[in-house]
Design a protein around this motif. Structure first.
Motif, mmCIF file in Angstrom:
data_model
loop_
_atom_site.group_PDB
_atom_site.id
_atom_site.type_symbol
_atom_site.label_atom_id
_atom_site.label_comp_id
_atom_site.label_asym_id
_atom_site.label_seq_id
_atom_site.Cartn_x
_atom_site.Cartn_y
_atom_site.Cartn_z
ATOM 1 N N ALA A 1 0.826 -1.203 0.000
ATOM 2 C CA ALA A 1 0.000 0.000 0.000
ATOM 3 C C ALA A 1 0.864 1.259 0.000
ATOM 4 N N GLU A 2 1.969 1.215 0.718
ATOM 5 C CA GLU A 2 2.844 2.391 0.789
ATOM 6 C C GLU A 2 3.413 2.742 -0.584
ATOM 7 N N HIS A 3 3.833 1.728 -1.324
ATOM 8 C CA HIS A 3 4.380 1.983 -2.663
ATOM 9 C C HIS A 3 3.277 2.396 -3.647
ATOM 10 N N GLN B 1 0.699 4.169 -2.808
ATOM 11 C CA GLN B 1 0.474 5.579 -2.491
ATOM 12 C C GLN B 1 1.561 6.460 -3.102
ATOM 13 N N ALA B 2 2.805 6.002 -3.011
ATOM 14 C CA ALA B 2 3.914 6.770 -3.585
ATOM 15 C C ALA B 2 3.764 6.907 -5.098
ATOM 16 N N GLY C 1 0.915 6.814 -6.750
ATOM 17 C CA GLY C 1 -0.207 7.716 -6.974
ATOM 18 C C GLY C 1 0.187 9.179 -6.810
ATOM 19 N N ARG C 2 0.977 9.467 -5.785
ATOM 20 C CA ARG C 2 1.439 10.848 -5.575
ATOM 21 C C ARG C 2 2.347 11.297 -6.718
ATOM 22 N N VAL D 1 -6.248 2.023 -3.099
ATOM 23 C CA VAL D 1 -5.161 2.802 -2.500
ATOM 24 C C VAL D 1 -4.521 3.732 -3.524
ATOM 25 N N VAL D 2 -4.169 3.183 -4.697
ATOM 26 C CA VAL D 2 -3.492 4.020 -5.692
ATOM 27 C C VAL D 2 -4.434 5.095 -6.226
ATOM 28 N N ASP E 1 -7.010 6.521 -4.621
ATOM 29 C CA ASP E 1 -7.198 7.534 -3.581
ATOM 30 C C ASP E 1 -5.972 8.427 -3.452
ATOM 31 N N ALA E 2 -4.774 7.850 -3.611
ATOM 32 C CA ALA E 2 -3.547 8.646 -3.500
ATOM 33 C C ALA E 2 -3.471 9.696 -4.600
ATOM 34 N N GLU F 1 -6.196 12.383 -3.764
ATOM 35 C CA GLU F 1 -5.836 13.204 -2.604
ATOM 36 C C GLU F 1 -4.729 14.197 -2.934
#
Length: 198
Positions: free
Chosen positions: A24-26, A28-29, A31-32, A53-54, A56-57, A60
């Protein structure tokens, strides 16, 4: 070499969250990084798992997200209704074709059999010369190590050509992967026209 402008990228990934937080952390990264670079996300349209997750990132961080989901899976995968656009298709074939048309390249985050099927189908299309878009694995915490070893074995056993093996980019860092996409030049492969190879 001039970097190409990438407007949209398709991400294939799991509708499950995975065993460790790193997945999930990757996601999110990634996606950002999309949002920071002005890259639109095209993905399977679900609100759950790594898919959610991706998406939403990106949202957001102020980016745009296009989801594509078959009507038969809209309930099972829990369609995400907070996206920039959500396309509901009649079939999986229509879903994959639309995702391919909307994207300038393709990335597989960790996922299951469906994720593997999607990235290998689109890679096969590149191998056959149907498109010249980059394809990649984001190899989070070595998730795809065994797969890349198998692909190298396939080359050694003469079932996969080295040129075709080289068409699958493998990186562990989202920004490095996106930089490689921006500078990607498709190798020259024979193209299929009907039953003829040119």
């Amino acid at each position: 070499m001039t970097s190409k402008i990438i407007k949209s990228l398709c991400v294939y990934c799991g509708s499950s969250i995975g065993r460790t937080p790193a997945y999930a952390e990757h996601a999110q990264a990634l996606g950002r990084a999309f949002a920071q670079r002005g890259i639109r996300l095209v993905y399977g349209g679900a609100s759950v798992g790594i898919m959610g997750v991706v998406a939403d990132a990106v949202l957001e961080a102020g980016g745009e997200v296009i989801g594509v989901i078959p009507a038969a899976l809209a309930d099972k995968e829990i369609a995400h209704h907070g996206l920039t656009q959500l396309h509901v298709t009649k079939s999986m074939h229509e879903r994959k074709a639309l995702m391919a048309d909307l994207a300038d390249g393709f990335i597989a985050l960790p996922g299951g059999i469906g994720t593997l099927e999607e990235i290998f189908e689109i890679l096969t299309w590149a191998q056959l010369g149907f498109h010249e878009k980059p394809c990649a694995l984001l190899n989070v915490d070595g998730y795809y190590d065994a797969l890349t070893t198998f692909l190298d074995h396939s080359v050694a056993e003469a079932f996969v050509q080295p040129l075709h093996r080289s068409m699958l980019i493998v990186e562990r860092d989202a920004d490095v992967l996106l930089d490689r996409f921006a500078n990607y030049v498709a190798p020259a492969v024979k193209k299929w026209v009907g039953r003829e190879q040119t």
